[in-house]
Design a protein around this motif. Structure first.
Motif, mmCIF file in Angstrom:
data_model
loop_
_atom_site.group_PDB
_atom_site.id
_atom_site.type_symbol
_atom_site.label_atom_id
_atom_site.label_comp_id
_atom_site.label_asym_id
_atom_site.label_seq_id
_atom_site.Cartn_x
_atom_site.Cartn_y
_atom_site.Cartn_z
ATOM 1 N N GLN A 22 11.723 -23.605 -12.877
ATOM 2 C CA GLN A 22 12.266 -22.480 -13.632
ATOM 3 C C GLN A 22 13.763 -22.309 -13.418
ATOM 4 O O GLN A 22 14.534 -22.320 -14.355
ATOM 5 N N GLY A 23 14.173 -22.104 -12.185
ATOM 6 C CA GLY A 23 15.589 -22.016 -11.854
ATOM 7 C C GLY A 23 16.401 -21.098 -12.732
ATOM 8 O O GLY A 23 16.070 -19.934 -12.926
ATOM 9 N N ALA A 24 17.486 -21.631 -13.286
ATOM 10 C CA ALA A 24 18.413 -20.838 -14.089
ATOM 11 C C ALA A 24 17.871 -20.528 -15.474
ATOM 12 O O ALA A 24 18.351 -19.627 -16.150
ATOM 13 N N TRP A 84 18.298 -20.470 -8.086
ATOM 14 C CA TRP A 84 18.915 -21.792 -7.930
ATOM 15 C C TRP A 84 18.943 -22.485 -9.294
ATOM 16 O O TRP A 84 17.945 -22.516 -10.009
ATOM 17 N N ASN A 85 20.075 -23.068 -9.640
ATOM 18 C CA ASN A 85 20.195 -23.849 -10.874
ATOM 19 C C ASN A 85 19.773 -25.283 -10.562
ATOM 20 O O ASN A 85 20.386 -25.948 -9.729
ATOM 21 N N GLY A 115 23.611 -31.793 -12.313
ATOM 22 C CA GLY A 115 24.208 -30.610 -12.937
ATOM 23 C C GLY A 115 23.748 -29.293 -12.344
ATOM 24 O O GLY A 115 24.047 -28.234 -12.891
ATOM 25 N N GLY A 116 23.050 -29.333 -11.227
ATOM 26 C CA GLY A 116 22.563 -28.110 -10.574
ATOM 27 C C GLY A 116 23.390 -27.737 -9.357
ATOM 28 O O GLY A 116 24.520 -28.205 -9.187
ATOM 29 N N GLU A 117 22.808 -26.921 -8.507
ATOM 30 C CA GLU A 117 23.483 -26.428 -7.305
ATOM 31 C C GLU A 117 22.877 -27.048 -6.049
ATOM 32 O O GLU A 117 21.735 -27.510 -6.069
ATOM 33 N N THR A 118 23.640 -26.995 -4.963
ATOM 34 C CA THR A 118 23.118 -27.392 -3.660
ATOM 35 C C THR A 118 22.499 -26.171 -2.987
ATOM 36 O O THR A 118 22.813 -25.025 -3.334
#
Length: 193
Positions: A22-24, A84-85, A115-118
């Motif tokens: 799901q994330g962003a 979280w993205n 293209g996401g985040e750490t």
């Protein structure tokens, strides 16, 4: 002044039910998710809190949960506590999540390549946002509706890895913290749903 933070995960969503990342991205609360939020609402009603402020992630599943908990009450939406993205993995089946290396319980920097985040980026913005909220508010209680990984990474900031592994981050679980002298102290996990 000692303050209390109630950090709650949103109710079950369609993506949770379908086991999608799901994330962003966003998906609506299911009927079960709405029932979970209603059960959490009863928990807060029993507390009979006064002098509180309400906050939510900018994502609908969190704000919809908060609106069930505290209908017709004003609240502030904050990007710093959004989920979280996961980049290109958004909306994909959860089985595509990478395996955890031995001894690691988060995804580290894996999603940044897509293209996401750490994990570090998510934890840093979460901790910064919650410190700011608790430091600046004049209210004794702060109630924040957010997401599973936000609760997990914030708990990991406050507790040992071993302690965090014993917490169940279920839909509508509530993590309770005390805040004093710019320090968070974990109190308990509540599972009203």
């Amino acid at each position: 002044m000692k303050k209390t933070l109630y950090l709650i995960r949103h109710g079950q969503t369609l993506f949770n039910k379908k086991r999608k990342i799901q994330g962003a991205s966003d998906s609506p609360l299911t009927e079960l998710g709405k029932q979970q939020a209603a059960q959490a609402k009863r928990y807060f009603e029993q507390l009979n809190l006064t002098d509180y402020a309400l906050f939510s992630s900018t994502q609908e599943r969190a704000s919809d949960t908060l609106e069930i908990l505290f209908p017709n009450e004003p609240y502030t939406r904050l990007k710093g506590i959004k989920e979280w993205n996961y980049g290109l993995f958004e909306g994909e089946p959860e089985l595509l999540n990478p395996p955890h290396p031995n001894g690691v319980i988060d995804f580290g920097s894996f999603f940044a390549a897509y293209g996401g985040e750490t994990a570090e980026e998510v934890q840093t913005r979460t901790v910064k946002t919650l410190h700011h909220l608790l430091k600046e508010t004049e209210h004794r209680h702060v109630i924040v509706a957010s997401h599973g990984d936000i609760l997990f990474l914030f708990a990991l900031y406050c507790l040992s890895l071993e302690a965090v592994q014993h917490i169940k981050f279920t839909n509508c679980c509530i993590l309770k913290f005390e805040y004093e002298d710019e320090t968070f102290k974990y109190i308990e996990a509540i599972h009203p749903a």
